[in-house]
Design a protein around this motif. Structure first.
Motif, PDB file in Angstrom:
ATOM      1  N   GLU A  44       0.823  -1.205   0.000  1.00  0.00           N
ATOM      2  CA  GLU A  44       0.000   0.000   0.000  1.00  0.00           C
ATOM      3  C   GLU A  44       0.863   1.263   0.000  1.00  0.00           C
ATOM      4  OE1 GLU A  44      -3.732  -0.921   1.319  1.00  0.00           O
ATOM      5  OE2 GLU A  44      -3.968   0.877   2.527  1.00  0.00           O
ATOM      6  N   LYS A  45       0.654   2.042  -1.023  1.00  0.00           N
ATOM      7  CA  LYS A  45       1.499   3.215  -1.213  1.00  0.00           C
ATOM      8  C   LYS A  45       0.634   4.291  -1.830  1.00  0.00           C
ATOM      9  CE  LYS A  45       5.808   2.001  -2.602  1.00  0.00           C
ATOM     10  NZ  LYS A  45       6.923   1.793  -3.506  1.00  0.00           N
ATOM     11  N   ALA A  46       0.965   5.523  -1.576  1.00  0.00           N
ATOM     12  CA  ALA A  46       0.211   6.604  -2.192  1.00  0.00           C
ATOM     13  C   ALA A  46       0.802   6.928  -3.550  1.00  0.00           C
ATOM     14  CB  ALA A  46       0.254   7.840  -1.307  1.00  0.00           C
ATOM     15  N   ILE A  47      -0.066   7.242  -4.490  1.00  0.00           N
ATOM     16  CA  ILE A  47       0.409   7.692  -5.802  1.00  0.00           C
ATOM     17  C   ILE A  47       0.339   9.203  -5.760  1.00  0.00           C
ATOM     18  CG2 ILE A  47       0.006   7.653  -8.261  1.00  0.00           C
ATOM     19  CD1 ILE A  47      -1.344   5.006  -7.979  1.00  0.00           C
ATOM     20  N   GLU A  48       1.503   9.847  -5.613  1.00  0.00           N
ATOM     21  CA  GLU A  48       1.443  11.291  -5.390  1.00  0.00           C
ATOM     22  C   GLU A  48       2.365  12.087  -6.268  1.00  0.00           C
ATOM     23  OE1 GLU A  48       1.035  11.665  -0.814  1.00  0.00           O
ATOM     24  OE2 GLU A  48       3.096  11.003  -1.243  1.00  0.00           O
ATOM     25  N   ASN A  49       3.153  11.450  -7.119  1.00  0.00           N
ATOM     26  CA  ASN A  49       4.113  12.257  -7.863  1.00  0.00           C
ATOM     27  C   ASN A  49       3.404  13.178  -8.844  1.00  0.00           C
ATOM     28  OD1 ASN A  49       3.539   9.657  -8.633  1.00  0.00           O
ATOM     29  ND2 ASN A  49       5.290   9.487  -9.992  1.00  0.00           N
ATOM     30  N   ASP A  50       4.107  14.239  -9.198  1.00  0.00           N
ATOM     31  CA  ASP A  50       3.485  15.313  -9.946  1.00  0.00           C
ATOM     32  C   ASP A  50       2.927  14.810 -11.274  1.00  0.00           C
ATOM     33  OD1 ASP A  50       4.493  18.794 -10.559  1.00  0.00           O
ATOM     34  OD2 ASP A  50       2.565  17.822 -10.198  1.00  0.00           O
ATOM     35  N   PHE A  51       1.812  15.325 -11.655  1.00  0.00           N
ATOM     36  CA  PHE A  51       1.091  14.963 -12.874  1.00  0.00           C
ATOM     37  C   PHE A  51       0.321  13.649 -12.723  1.00  0.00           C
ATOM     38  CE2 PHE A  51       2.042  18.049 -16.182  1.00  0.00           C
ATOM     39  CZ  PHE A  51       3.100  18.742 -15.628  1.00  0.00           C
ATOM     40  N   SER A  52       0.381  13.034 -11.504  1.00  0.00           N
ATOM     41  CA  SER A  52      -0.347  11.780 -11.356  1.00  0.00           C
ATOM     42  C   SER A  52      -1.852  12.020 -11.382  1.00  0.00           C
ATOM     43  CB  SER A  52       0.043  11.091 -10.056  1.00  0.00           C
ATOM     44  OG  SER A  52      -0.236  11.938  -8.953  1.00  0.00           O
ATOM     45  N   GLY A  53      -2.295  13.241 -11.070  1.00  0.00           N
ATOM     46  CA  GLY A  53      -3.727  13.517 -11.091  1.00  0.00           C
ATOM     47  C   GLY A  53      -4.350  13.293 -12.451  1.00  0.00           C
ATOM     48  N   ASN A  54      -3.528  13.276 -13.492  1.00  0.00           N
ATOM     49  CA  ASN A  54      -4.084  13.063 -14.829  1.00  0.00           C
ATOM     50  C   ASN A  54      -4.681  11.683 -15.001  1.00  0.00           C
ATOM     51  OD1 ASN A  54      -3.487  15.594 -16.332  1.00  0.00           O
ATOM     52  ND2 ASN A  54      -1.428  15.118 -15.599  1.00  0.00           N
TER      53      ASN A  54
END
Lengths: 358, 455, 168
Positions: free
Chosen positions: A217-227
């Motif tokens: 379990e890990k967060a997906i947070e790197n930049d542009f991941s919101g796309n």
């Protein structure tokens, strides 16, 4: 089966040097409408150039993501004639999003009943394990699967078995993952690989147990991941900051931009009154974002004053969101739309008069 | 006595070792090819021989080799498909375990024909004990100067490696195998482009079955024309058939293509007839992916002609009344077999092995398994039978790779030929609760038996 | 697992040899064979730490290794017993009594398919076709196939396996 594929191979190799028109363009006919495209264009791109009902639906193809396409089988079409040089039909239905156009190709899409049957089959398969979440799913109203099922599917369901389930996993405080809704288009993995700087999630397991996951379990947070939220065709990946805030058709979408050093800064603000409920990239009429936006633009600027508002966003008339939406009509575009529809009707009539089954 | 090529020396003691194999004439084809023939001449001999892919598709091997992209200056690769996972098939394992050098010799001449400098044998991971056997054989061949740099002083160099799979039937599909060789998930690629143009690492590649490659030395030694004289019609040469199921002598048999099916099943030289004195009910002639046929149709075509073990004869009648030779995984079922249960185990197999990329196969295989599970365990409905046929039809032809077709064909054919048995499961659910239901009492058709159906 | 995960020198030499089988820059191809090695060396299964270690050797992202390991059925992502009994259950074995073998083992060992005995000795796992249809029914234990099984033979087989492991 391989024998047929061998025949295809022969065709491909013999057509290695395509006889082009003098200006280097290839002629292709889709459902009776002819158009000219550059070499390397796929059937789907050619159909999109023509526009209208003859455009095959696409659930996994995304023009701005490399390697996408060819998986969901929603865009299958019939190639009635491979090319002017070799007019034999292709033995199986081909995925139009990855099949290149050859000069003189004739494609049948909605004029071919077998294609429509196959499409109904694909809708059924995609909906098989898909939960009936529409009443509580944020994607409702802008869901590719809803549109696809509405236009190309059957009215009832035949599936009586249990649907597959997944353990819920958290992938951070910005993106919500509902794995049961996922149709495994792989677009989010391409975003992670190509648009962000690191991929921490992928496809685990195999078959219908395949799931999008980070494994540990890990967060997906790197930049542009919101796309990933924008490219996801269904409600599997949704914006946590917008979760349950409003139905999409009650919001007012506005084109806006800001000066951003990392991305183009061109967004759509989804507003209610003066509140910005969410920020997304600008999707074209096929639901594709051409310029991806950074996480800061997406999550950190929910104040109208942060943005230069350009005006109401144009929404396609076929979209549910257009119901509550008012905008100025672009008469030129309307004229083009009508002309194209008339041309299509003409092509259909020509087909019928030539006894080509429609 | 039928002619044997691949298994001719199987009983020679020590045939696994290089010395014994060489003494029996092994590696002579390497000397012939590398010293006296050009690569194109080798390809021509294979074309003349009419050899067809022995892995299941039956595509002419020589033609496949000629598709290799010559214009590209990228390195070329030959990949041997030793990922034998088709249910009913176990001939490649037999060849590699007992005469590994026949594969090595085949790899050398085939790589030479294709211009490959590095070749891989992709072997399924479960064959753990065969890895050291093959690697030893490769070392022996290298020590004798048949692998490595400047083989036999001809200037041709070849490195040959064994690469393990890890338990995925889908990696038997050529593009999935290439993906797996690249260290990725075994997801088949869309074709075109074909591996002959864009294959391993984006370079021109050819993927061939173990048996196809092992046949090449024999073709070169006797000449393509001689090889094509064995067999019948477009089914030339010999084929290894993996016979299993309810027969007296299951095992691997090398036959000349064109052998009558009846002889193959009943003669003591081959399967030795049905075991326990029972009657034959059905046969799957080419591995689980090909249509199943009832006993009367496997022995004779619908026209009444005797069926032969060949590509054309088995395919006579299309999928209505025929089947395919496929990989030669010959599964025989007696009267106590429950066709529905057997089909369910195959549906479960395809469901387990689907890679999950395309929606028809990913969802459809699971659906078919679940419906068949209900039918077999007494919870089926009449409409489930037509539902299965329709789902199979929606999968067929609409998938990225042939696994979808392989999952659909058994379902469609079992219902086509044995619909009554499915209906029995719906009408008498209490009778099928015991999983050995037909062992106690074989299923008898409620219709009158015609003369042709009794064997 | 005690201590950090690290290949023995002999294994590391083998790892380097395997990597050299593939062209320069294509060391990802070595992932499947190296995962087999890692599984054998580190307890018969692939923990997240083991997979991270393999990723570091091959200069891959951890998720690339997780994806591959979870795709292939031979990689165990959970601990298994000392003896993994993999019984084939596909068609040809099925019609020659594979179901009886599975049922017998389940009753004898007191576990269901996929479970491990409480003493950590045996794990029962049904698998798909192992290419041994001519000697059905059969199962794979470690490197070897045990073929032409009957329920009568199973007691003896289990006893032999138990003894062999206790000697170690």
């Amino acid at each position: 089966m391989e024998f047929l594929e061998g025949a295809l191979a022969l065709m491909e190799i013999r057509l290695g040097s395509i006889k082009k028109n003098i200006d280097g363009m290839l002629k292709v006919t889709i459902d009776g409408i002819e158009t000219e495209v550059a070499e390397g264009t796929t059937i789907l791109q050619a159909a999109r150039k023509i526009g209208g009902e003859i455009v095959p639906p696409a659930m996994c193809y995304y023009s701005t993501l490399k390697n996408s396409g060819g998986k969901c089988r929603a865009c299958l079409v019939k190639v009635a004639a491979g090319s002017a040089k070799d007019p034999r039909p292709m033995p199986k239905l081909v995925p139009s999003c990855i099949t290149g156009v050859q000069d003189g190709m004739v494609v049948e899409n909605i004029t071919n009943p077998a294609v429509l049957e196959a499409r109904k089959g694909v809708v059924e398969f995609l909906l098989l394990n898909h939960p009936l979440d529409c009443p509580i799913c944020d994607q409702a109203g802008e869901c590719d699967l809803q549109n696809f099922a509405y236009e190309h599917g059957m009215a009832n369901t035949r599936y009586e078995e249990d649907r597959r389930k997944f353990e819920p996993h958290e992938i951070g405080d910005k993106i919500k993952l509902h794995m049961t809704r996922c149709i495994l288009c792989y677009r989010c993995t391409y975003v992670a690989d190509q648009i962000t700087d690191n991929r921490v999630h992928g496809i685990l397991n195999r078959g219908d147990k395949a799931e999008i996951s980070t494994y540990i379990e890990k967060a997906i947070e790197n930049d542009f991941s919101g796309n990933m939220i924008d490219v996801c065709p269904v409600g599997a990946l949704t914006d946590k900051t917008f979760r349950f805030k409003s139905r999409v058709w009650f919001t007012k979408p506005l084109d806006a931009h800001r000066d951003c050093p990392k991305c183009s800064g061109k967004v759509v603000l989804w507003t209610k009154g003066n509140d910005v409920l969410r920020v997304t990239g600008r999707k074209d009429q096929y639901g594709e974002v051409k310029e991806f936006i950074c996480n800061e633009c997406r999550y950190e600027h929910k104040d109208m004053n942060d943005w230069v508002v350009e005006g109401p966003r144009h929404i396609e008339r076929s979209s549910v969101i257009a119901q509550n939406h008012y905008e100025r009509i672009d008469l030129q575009k309307l004229k083009q739309d009508v002309e194209r529809q008339l041309k299509f009707q003409e092509g259909k009539r020509l087909n019928e008069s030539n006894n080509i089954p429609s | 006595m039928a002619r044997k090529l691949l298994l001719k020396d199987i009983d020679v003691p020590g045939i696994r070792s290089f010395d014994v194999y060489r003494k029996q004439g092994g590696y002579a084809s390497v000397e012939k090819a590398l010293k006296t023939m050009t690569p194109d001449q080798v390809i021509d001999e294979v074309k003349k021989s009419g050899l067809r892919g022995r892995g299941g598709a039956g595509f002419p091997t020589g033609m496949k080799w000629s598709f290799l992209d010559r214009r590209s200056d990228k390195p070329r690769y030959l990949i041997c498909n030793a990922d034998e996972s088709e249910p009913g098939t176990f001939k490649d394992r037999y060849l590699m375990e007992y005469i590994p050098h026949s594969l090595i010799e085949g790899m050398i001449v085939s790589s030479y024909a294709l211009g490959a400098k590095t070749s891989y044998i992709y072997m399924r991971g479960e064959f753990r004990w065969i890895f050291p056997i093959l690697e030893q054989a490769i070392e022996e061949a290298r020590a004798a100067g048949f692998l490595g740099n400047n083989i036999l002083g001809t200037g041709y160099s070849l490195e040959l490696y064994v690469h393990p799979g890890a338990g995925a039937y889908i990696c038997g599909e050529e593009t999935a195998q290439i993906e797996s060789l690249e260290g990725k998930r075994g997801n088949p690629r869309n074709k075109p482009p074909f591996p002959a143009v864009v294959g391993l690492y984006g370079c021109p590649s050819v993927v061939n079955n173990v048996e196809s490659i092992a046949a090449v030395p024999h073709i070169l030694t006797m000449g393509g024309d001689e090889y094509s004289k064995i067999g019948v019609g477009k089914s030339t040469g010999t084929k290894l058939i993996s016979a299993s199921g309810h027969i007296n002598k299951p095992g691997v048999y090398e036959i000349e293509l064109g052998l009558p099916v009846e002889e193959f099943i009943y003669s003591d030289e081959y399967c030795g007839g049905i075991w326990k004195g029972r009657k034959m009910k059905a046969v799957i002639a080419g591995g689980s992916s090909v249509p199943i046929l009832p006993a009367n149709l496997i022995l004779k075509t619908a026209k009444g002609e005797p069926r032969l073990m060949s590509y054309e004869s088995l395919a006579d009648g299309g999928f209505q009344t025929g089947t395919m030779l496929g990989s030669g995984g010959f599964i025989v079922m007696d009267e106590t077999t429950c066709i529905v249960r057997n089909l369910w185990t195959f549906a479960r197999f395809y469901h387990h092995e689907s890679c999950g990329q395309c929606s028809p196969c990913r969802e459809g295989t699971g659906w078919m398994e679940k419906v068949l599970h209900r039918l077999e365990h007494g919870h089926g409905h009449m409409h489930d039978i037509d539902l299965l046929v329709n789902v199979a039809k929606n999968i067929e032809g609409n998938t990225i790779c042939p696994l979808g077709d392989a999952a659909a064909w058994p379902v469609a054919s079992a219902i086509r030929h044995f619909r009554e048995e499915f209906e029995y499961h719906v009408k008498h659910p209490e009778k099928v609760k015991d999983r050995k239901h037909f062992e106690k009492e074989p299923f008898v058709s409620e219709k009158k038996l015609t003369v042709a159906e009794t064997v | 697992m005690t201590g950090p995960i690290k290949f023995s020198d002999a294994s590391m030499a083998l790892v380097q040899k395997i990597i050299r089988r593939y062209p320069e820059g294509r060391q990802k191809s070595a992932l499947l064979p190296i995962l087999h090695l890692a599984q054998a060396e580190f307890g018969g299964w692939l923990s997240p730490d083991t997979m991270d270690y393999v990723a570091s050797i091959l200069h891959l992202k951890p998720i690339e290794v997780y994806e591959v390991a979870s795709f292939y059925s031979m990689y165990n992502l959970r601990p298994v017993g000392k003896c993994l009994l993999e019984v084939c259950r596909t068609g040809p074995c099925g019609i020659r009594g594979a179901d009886d073998i599975v049922e017998y083992l389940e009753n004898k060992l007191g576990i269901r398919d996929g479970e491990t005995t409480p003493d950590g000795m045996f794990t029962l796992k049904t698998v798909e076709c192992l290419a041994s249809c001519g000697t059905a029914p059969m199962m794979q234990v470690g490197d070897h196939y045990l073929e032409d099984l009957t329920c009568e033979k199973l007691d003896g087989i289990l006893e032999n396996l138990q003894n062999a492991h206790q000697k170690k």
